[in-house]
Each structure stands twice: as C-alpha cells, then as structure tokens.
Design an enzyme around this catalytic site. Structure first.
Site, PDB file in Angstrom:
ATOM      1  N   GLY A  32       6.647   6.764  -9.190  1.00 20.76           N
ATOM      2  CA  GLY A  32       6.531   5.313  -9.282  1.00 20.76           C
ATOM      3  C   GLY A  32       5.610   4.804  -8.205  1.00 20.76           C
ATOM      4  O   GLY A  32       5.000   5.574  -7.458  1.00 20.76           O
ATOM      5  N   GLY A  33       5.538   3.469  -8.111  1.00 24.52           N
ATOM      6  CA  GLY A  33       4.630   2.862  -7.155  1.00 24.52           C
ATOM      7  C   GLY A  33       4.980   3.173  -5.714  1.00 24.52           C
ATOM      8  O   GLY A  33       4.116   3.137  -4.840  1.00 24.52           O
ATOM      9  N   ASP A  64      13.904  -5.444  -4.538  1.00 27.04           N
ATOM     10  CA  ASP A  64      13.215  -4.962  -5.732  1.00 27.04           C
ATOM     11  C   ASP A  64      14.230  -4.533  -6.787  1.00 27.04           C
ATOM     12  O   ASP A  64      14.121  -3.455  -7.371  1.00 27.04           O
ATOM     13  CB  ASP A  64      12.274  -3.808  -5.384  1.00 27.04           C
ATOM     14  CG  ASP A  64      11.221  -3.566  -6.472  1.00 27.04           C
ATOM     15  OD1 ASP A  64      10.955  -4.517  -7.251  1.00 27.04           O
ATOM     16  OD2 ASP A  64      10.676  -2.459  -6.547  1.00 27.04           O
ATOM     17  N   GLY A  76       6.519   6.077  -4.637  1.00 23.03           N
ATOM     18  CA  GLY A  76       6.526   7.483  -4.266  1.00 23.03           C
ATOM     19  C   GLY A  76       6.951   8.392  -5.404  1.00 23.03           C
ATOM     20  O   GLY A  76       7.027   7.987  -6.562  1.00 23.03           O
TER      21      GLY A  76
END
Length: 550
Positions: free
Chosen positions: A19-20, A137, A22
């Site tokens: 994902g963004g 998040d 890691g």
C-alpha cells in the site's frame, strides 16, 4: 528479499500486501516459533536527510506507542525493528480480508453485520484515544474482518505519524480523501472526533457500497467533503441514525466514541435496532434497552445576578449561565490545500505548495465580536465584564397573559416572551439575558436568549460535558436525569444541578426552541431552600410563554 532475517529473529517469508505506506510481509518469529506480520514502512521519496530522520524517529515512536494498546479490536504490535535505516513493525498476523476486499468481492453488507464490525472498531478507537493515540486513516482498507466477523483496525500510529502536517517544511498531509473529515480537509489538526467521522464514512461505505462523498477524482472528493452534507444512506436501515450522528460535519456535535460503541452494539443486537435508531435520532443512544446521552450541539450557558460571579467567562456576544453550553468555535476560512499529483490506493498527499484548491467551508464567524456581556449565571463569573445593563427595577410592569398565574407570581416580559416571576424580585438586563433577582437572597430567575441549535435534550448533554470538563462550576453535580418536557407546546428539556458558590446553589434550567428562537429559562435558589420552594420553581418554569403562545 524472501528469507531475509530481521534483527536476528524475524524471517520474511512472503508479501501479504502493498500500500501507500509500505509492504506487509508474512514472517516467522524464530525465537517464539510463531507466525507474525512485518510491515516495512516506506518513507516518501524526495525527503531531505533531516526530514527522513524526523519521519524515521517518529515512526518508531508512534509504533511503540501503538504497542501499548491492548484491545481485541486493534492489531497487536509485538516489536519495532530499526534496520537498514528503515523502521519495521512486527505485528500480530490476522488471517482475514480487509473490509475493502469484502466490499469489492461480496458487495455491500447488511446493517446488522456492519454494526457488529463497527462496534469493535469504535471500541478500538475509544481505547486508543484514551491513551492519546489518534489513527488518522480509518478506512475500509485498514479494517480486517475474519471469517467469524472479528474486526480489527490496522496501522495505528503509522497513520498518525504520516498525517502530521508539522513533520516537514512542505506540510505534507497523508490521508484518504473519501474518509477524511471536513475539519482535516479544512486544515485543522486531527482530534478524536476526526477518527469517528472516518469510522462513520467507513461504515457508510460498508452499507452503501461506496464512500459518502464518492467522486471521480481526489479534487472532487475534497471539494464535496468541504462543502456538502453526506447523502442520506439508502441501505443502512436501523444503522442510518448512527451514521448520521458520526458524519456530523461539526466535530463538536459529532457522536463520541463510547456513544457510538453503545449505539452500534444495540443495532448489532437486532432486537434493539429500532429502539437504538429512535433514541439516537431523538438525542439518545440505546444501551441494552436503556438510554445513554449522545453528542449534542454546543450551546450557551445561563447567568447569575450581578452580585454573582460566573465560572464561565463570557464569550463574544454571549452570556454564560449553567443552562447553556459554549457555542462552537468560529469556523475558520479554509486554508489553501495544494494537491500533489497522483492518488494511489485511494490515498492522497496534500501539500502546502503546488496546485491550489481554495474553498469556503461555510459561513464564517463575524470578524468583530460584540461587546462581552456581564455575569448573570447560575454560577460564578471570575471577571465580570462591563455590559449594557438597564438599572435594576421592580419586576416589569404587568403584561397581559392568556394563562392565569399561580399565587405569588406576577407577569413579566422580555424580548419575545412572557413569564411569571415572584412579586418584588428586581429586573435587570445583562447581555442576552433578563434576570429577576430576589432582593433578600441569592435566588434568581433568568431567561437567556443566546443562540444555540439542535435538540434541547442534546443542548443539556453537551453543556454538562463541558461543565464537567472545564471544572469552573465548582463541585458541579447533576441531580436526577435530564428530562424531556414541553414549554407552551414546544419541545423542551430540563436539567437540574448543584454547584458551590458561597454555599450550595441548586438550579433547574429549561431549554426550549420556539419559532426558531432558543431560550434557556433558569430558576436558581440556595440548596437549603429548594425543598420548600420546589412548587415555586415549577410554577415559574411552566409560566414561560414565547410571544403569542398560550
């Protein structure tokens, strides 16, 4: 990198996901002979050495903080490894699909199942907030759901690190736009209520199949979040009132974590679902068949006579008295939000340079505050401000009243209302309030017209929370339950409480909105006189009539 050994202990075996933030590896802890998940945290390219070091240190610190969380709704952090100048987070391996995968593969979920998942995530957030950790998040991709519907929240602490706009000179903010609350898009710092908005958006997506402000691109999503209310859910059924309360644009009025957990528990129970829905919609939350208070709007507070000092400092153009709660902070004009190109895996990075998006989030507060009114509160005002006060006079000249008053009361009036007050009490005007004071004791009647909105019951819930939080009403204690009632046929609610001010004072405060105008009607007496005067208190409150009513 398969087969690599980290810290002489964790053997990387295979990639679970990317994902963004890691890459997540399946690994084996060779010391304890168990499977674990290892997250390889990736730092954004283009950072200076100082920025990379700052991010690195903060990642480790936040991950260690996350390891303190001990809640079944949180993926357990076992260890933090600093290797190859990169942080690696060793976590519990949960055999589950993400909620996003569930939605992509199975479609929207039924409300009861969504409530079951949401209750666990709400509990996880509540536990995290209790020790000062924000997630920042929350989204379907960060919620894991096992085959038996155990739900856990991942990426605690990591998202907090990445979401901190103070980390670098460029002011990077990382988040998923469709699940980012209005206050964060508006440039305000994240608070616990921000995580709860994201929870609401996540559960909304689970029932409706897409995020509340779904659009074709990140810019359009951000514009919608900042300027538009969430469309009413169509498939949420009894869960709809909970979603509405979580997706309240104003964070002060938003449902709290413990309230959300209890409400979701009720909906998940099935038999309590409709009760929960009704109670939440009316300002209550179902708790095992009972009711708990939910997050209400902020409002004002009533005030005591001139010789009393209020524990609540007056704000611009408003009067404080234990009957009202503090109004919401003025909305700031939204800052400039530059959008750096590229949105990967529904994640956008906002920077304070680059393409500019400027929007107005709604009406802003007046630039120039009005004169601060003086104290007239059922409490103490530390520094009474000068105010425009009419001279103290006998209780106003009689006005006509369609309803005969009980013995001992005479008709009096204020802007937009009439009321019965004890004969001989002296009238004064203090800011938004008219106060009638007993010349021989500290008793008084007050009608305050400071603006507040929402349900009267919610008004008192919010005010009580704030009164307890700031501690300015010394020894504050609510007496009995906040109760729903009516005033001249309009919905109203009463709160009764005591506090210490040169002795114990007791008050009953009635909040009512009539014709769009809010009122708080207070009767306050020395506590020692309360039992003998309870009928008087009731008669005064019941005599209140907005103009033209009764």
């Amino acid at each position: 990198m398969d087969g690599r050994l980290l810290a002489g202990r964790y053997r990387l075996e295979s990639v679970v996901g990317r994902g963004g933030m890691g890459t997540v590896w399946r690994a084996r802890d060779e010391t304890l002979d168990r499977e674990v998940a290892v997250k390889e945290v990736l730092l954004p390219a283009g950072l200076s050495d100082e920025e990379r070091e700052n991010r690195h240190r903060r990642t480790l610190r936040e991950a260690r903080a996350s390891a303190r969380l001990n809640h079944p709704g949180v993926v357990t952090v076992h260890d933090v490894v600093d290797e190859d100048d990169r942080p690696w987070i060793v976590m519990e391996l949960v055999r589950a699909r993400s909620l996003q995968d569930l939605l992509d593969e199975d479609g929207p979920l039924p409300p009861g199942r969504v409530a079951t998942i949401g209750r666990q995530i709400a509990g996880a957030l509540r536990a995290a907030h209790a020790i000062g950790i924000l997630h920042r998040d929350v989204k379907p991709a960060n919620v894991l759901v096992t085959d038996d519907d155990r739900a856990v929240l991942t990426d605690f602490g990591i998202a907090q690190m990445a979401g901190d706009a103070t980390l670098t000179g460029t002011g990077l903010i990382v988040g998923s736009p469709a699940y980012m609350p209005p206050e964060r898009v508006n440039g305000d710092p994240a608070i616990p209520a921000s995580d709860l908005w994201a929870l609401g958006a996540t559960l909304y997506a689970a029932t409706e199949g897409r995020a509340p402000h779904h659009r074709g691109d990140a810019m359009a999503v951000l514009a919608a979040v900042m300027t538009q209310d969430v469309p009413p859910p169509k498939n949420a059924g009894p869960l709809a009132p909970v979603l509405t309360a979580l997706l309240e644009r104003d964070p002060v009025r938003r449902m709290s974590g413990d309230q959300a957990e209890e409400a979701l528990k009720a909906v998940a129970a099935g038999h309590a679902a409709s009760l929960a829905a009704v109670q939440i919609a009316s300002g209550r939350t179902a708790v095992d068949g009972g009711a708990a208070q939910t997050v209400p709007p902020h409002q004002q507070i009533p005030v005591p006579p001139p010789d009393m000092t209020s524990p609540f400092p007056p704000g611009p153009g408003q009067q404080w008295t234990p009957g009202h709660t503090q109004p919401p902070p003025p909305r700031r004009r939204p800052p400039i939000l530059p959008i750096l190109g590229g949105v990967a895996a529904a994640t956008v990075i906002l920077a304070v340079a680059g393409v500019v998006l400027r929007m107005n989030s709604g009406p802003s507060a007046p630039d120039t505050p009005t004169t601060t009114p003086p104290p007239t509160v059922v409490a103490k005002q530390s520094t009474p401000a000068a105010q425009d006060t009419t001279p103290s006079t006998p209780a106003t000249s009689p006005v006509s009243s369609a309803t005969p008053l009980p013995d001992g009361l005479i008709p009096a009036s204020g802007p937009g209302y009439t009321i019965g007050v004890p004969r001989g009490w002296r009238r004064s005007v203090q800011g938004n309030s008219v106060v009638w004071t007993d010349p021989v004791s500290s008793a008084y009647v007050q009608v305050d017209r400071t603006i507040w909105t929402g349900d009267p019951y919610d008004h008192w819930v919010t005010w009580e929370q704030e009164a307890i939080a700031d501690g300015k009403l010394k020894d504050f204690r609510r007496v009995g339950e906040i109760t729903r009632t009516s005033a001249a046929g309009y919905p109203a609610a009463d709160i009764e409480f005591t506090w210490t001010r040169a002795g114990v004072t007791r008050a009953r405060d009635r909040g009512v909105i009539a014709g769009g105008r809010p009122y708080a009607v207070v009767v306050a007496l020395p506590a020692s006189q309360w039992n003998d005067s309870e009928k008087l208190v009731k008669n005064v409150l019941d005599s209140f009539r907005p103009s033209g009513v009764g």
